[in-house]
Design a protein around this motif. Structure first.
Motif, PDB file in Angstrom:
ATOM      1  N   GLU A 180      -2.468   6.700  -0.803  1.00  0.00           N
ATOM      2  CA  GLU A 180      -1.667   6.997   0.375  1.00  0.00           C
ATOM      3  C   GLU A 180      -1.420   5.706   1.143  1.00  0.00           C
ATOM      4  O   GLU A 180      -2.369   4.994   1.493  1.00  0.00           O
ATOM      5  N   MET A 181      -0.157   5.402   1.397  1.00  0.00           N
ATOM      6  CA  MET A 181       0.196   4.140   2.035  1.00  0.00           C
ATOM      7  C   MET A 181       1.175   4.384   3.173  1.00  0.00           C
ATOM      8  O   MET A 181       1.976   5.316   3.141  1.00  0.00           O
ATOM      9  N   LYS A 182       1.093   3.531   4.179  1.00  0.00           N
ATOM     10  CA  LYS A 182       2.052   3.602   5.277  1.00  0.00           C
ATOM     11  C   LYS A 182       3.027   2.438   5.166  1.00  0.00           C
ATOM     12  O   LYS A 182       2.704   1.385   4.603  1.00  0.00           O
ATOM     13  N   ILE A 183       4.210   2.658   5.692  1.00  0.00           N
ATOM     14  CA  ILE A 183       5.207   1.596   5.707  1.00  0.00           C
ATOM     15  C   ILE A 183       4.901   0.691   6.894  1.00  0.00           C
ATOM     16  O   ILE A 183       5.167   1.039   8.044  1.00  0.00           O
ATOM     17  N   ALA A 184       4.297  -0.456   6.603  1.00  0.00           N
ATOM     18  CA  ALA A 184       3.874  -1.374   7.657  1.00  0.00           C
ATOM     19  C   ALA A 184       5.001  -2.292   8.104  1.00  0.00           C
ATOM     20  O   ALA A 184       4.937  -2.889   9.186  1.00  0.00           O
ATOM     21  N   GLY A 185       6.034  -2.425   7.277  1.00  0.00           N
ATOM     22  CA  GLY A 185       7.153  -3.284   7.628  1.00  0.00           C
ATOM     23  C   GLY A 185       8.363  -2.945   6.796  1.00  0.00           C
ATOM     24  O   GLY A 185       8.244  -2.478   5.656  1.00  0.00           O
ATOM     25  N   ARG A 186       9.511  -3.152   7.366  1.00  0.00           N
ATOM     26  CA  ARG A 186      10.775  -2.926   6.651  1.00  0.00           C
ATOM     27  C   ARG A 186      11.804  -3.903   7.195  1.00  0.00           C
ATOM     28  O   ARG A 186      11.910  -4.097   8.404  1.00  0.00           O
ATOM     29  N   GLU A 212      -1.693  -5.372   0.559  1.00  0.00           N
ATOM     30  CA  GLU A 212      -0.430  -4.666   0.740  1.00  0.00           C
ATOM     31  C   GLU A 212       0.390  -4.783  -0.535  1.00  0.00           C
ATOM     32  O   GLU A 212       0.112  -5.621  -1.397  1.00  0.00           O
ATOM     33  N   TYR A 213       1.387  -3.938  -0.647  1.00  0.00           N
ATOM     34  CA  TYR A 213       2.355  -4.010  -1.725  1.00  0.00           C
ATOM     35  C   TYR A 213       3.738  -4.222  -1.103  1.00  0.00           C
ATOM     36  O   TYR A 213       4.088  -3.563  -0.117  1.00  0.00           O
ATOM     37  N   GLU A 223      13.716  -4.312   2.055  1.00  0.00           N
ATOM     38  CA  GLU A 223      12.366  -4.664   1.607  1.00  0.00           C
ATOM     39  C   GLU A 223      11.358  -3.843   2.401  1.00  0.00           C
ATOM     40  O   GLU A 223      11.477  -3.696   3.616  1.00  0.00           O
ATOM     41  N   PHE A 224      10.359  -3.313   1.694  1.00  0.00           N
ATOM     42  CA  PHE A 224       9.322  -2.496   2.312  1.00  0.00           C
ATOM     43  C   PHE A 224       7.950  -3.119   2.063  1.00  0.00           C
ATOM     44  O   PHE A 224       7.633  -3.498   0.930  1.00  0.00           O
ATOM     45  N   THR A 225       7.146  -3.209   3.107  1.00  0.00           N
ATOM     46  CA  THR A 225       5.762  -3.640   2.990  1.00  0.00           C
ATOM     47  C   THR A 225       4.880  -2.412   3.185  1.00  0.00           C
ATOM     48  O   THR A 225       4.948  -1.745   4.226  1.00  0.00           O
ATOM     49  N   LEU A 226       4.075  -2.092   2.181  1.00  0.00           N
ATOM     50  CA  LEU A 226       3.241  -0.892   2.187  1.00  0.00           C
ATOM     51  C   LEU A 226       1.777  -1.285   2.307  1.00  0.00           C
ATOM     52  O   LEU A 226       1.287  -2.139   1.560  1.00  0.00           O
TER      53      LEU A 226
END
Length: 314
Positions: free
Chosen positions: A9-15, A67-68, A24-27
């Motif tokens: 389970e990951m949250k979108i920490a940046g977009r 992060e991914y 671009e998404f940072t998970l």
């Protein structure tokens, strides 16, 4: 159906927006800590906000990652994957992600030729970053339509041995790869991009030694084709009938009807969505089923009815 990989389970920490059509998404993991590591060329499978499972190449350093980072292009004919990522995957939202896999691994070689087209730059750029960090020689060619369409343009231009080519949508302005590929040396070639680019590189490297040219292609089959017809699927356990439109897969039709299914690649290559076929004539489009399985099994992410309707053991 098979059991899927344990998900994270990951949250979108940046977009951030890279081009008008690429984000671009940072998970980051909701539980914190270190994530499973990965090597250049790896991808994760993401359950998008609309429930579709889609594979995206990882962009960041895979050594003890916290992060991914992925980049997603909005596809013009999206069936719920890229469109839902662009429209609904906002900062703070959570996504379910399968651990990294790598079917596009860098092998040890004295030199590399990296070829990218459009959003295919994601695994190629990951490789270029790694090779530069390791001090290994490589050439890179990155083809796009226009500068405005080009994600990571400034970074790629920063590589001394990289060439960026914009064809402006003109067929006669396609990059000429022959000088680069005419005389095979000790290089290994890695290529990711749209089908015309992949086909061109495959044709130009026909005289190369087997195993020296590597391709990455997530969409292994055409899930929907122009001549597809609608049909019905009957679920044996409940007797419920589900209409499968001409422009939707069985899996998507079940999902649209609120029926939970298990899937991963959704491109006919992993086997996760395999179902027992009770009745009907299937049109098999996957790359997984053994010949002896095709009479009584079907991959519902890509395959359809050849004629009439189908009954599934669901």
């Amino acid at each position: 159906m098979d059991t899927p990989n344990e998900r994270i389970e990951m949250k979108i920490a940046g977009r951030r927006s890279l081009t008008p059509e690429i984000a671009e998404f940072t998970l980051a993991p909701t539980a914190g800590g270190t994530l499973p590591g990965f090597t250049p060329g790896a991808h994760i499978t993401v359950e998008t906000p609309d429930g579709a499972m889609r594979r995206y190449s990882l962009m960041n350093d895979g050594v003890e990652p916290s992060e991914y980072v992925i980049a997603v292009k909005r596809e013009p004919n999206s069936r719920g994957g890229s469109a839902s990522m662009h429209d609904k995957a906002v900062e703070g939202a959570t996504l379910s992600v399968e651990p990294p896999e790598n079917d596009f691994e860098l092998v040890d070689a004295p030199k590399y030729i990296l070829i990218a087209g459009g959003i295919g730059v994601t695994p190629i750029l990951s490789m270029a970053r790694h090779l530069q960090k390791q001090g290994k020689p490589f050439e890179m060619v990155y083809c796009t339509r226009t500068a405005e369409d080009t994600a990571y343009l400034d970074e790629v231009k920063g590589f001394e041995t990289a060439t960026v080519h914009h064809d402006e949508g003109e067929l006669d302005n396609f990059f000429d790869f022959w000088d680069l590929l005419e005389n095979p040396g000790s290089e290994h070639v890695y290529c990711c991009g749209p089908a015309p680019l992949m086909e061109e590189i495959e044709a130009l490297t026909g005289h190369w030694t087997e195993g020296r040219v590597h391709f990455e292609e997530f969409n292994a089959v055409d899930v929907v084709r122009e001549d597809d017809e609608p049909f019905k699927v009957t679920l044996k356990e409940s007797g419920r009938e589900i209409e499968v439109p001409a422009d939707r897969s069985i899996l998507e039709a079940l999902r649209d009807a609120g029926i939970e299914t298990v899937s991963s690649c959704e491109s006919g290559t992993c086997g996760t969505c395999k179902c027992r076929l009770v009745a009907g004539e299937p049109d098999h489009r996957d790359h997984v089923l053994m010949d002896e399985e095709k009479a009584d099994h079907i991959m519902i992410c890509v395959s359809r009815a050849k004629s009439g309707d189908l009954t599934l053991d669901l």
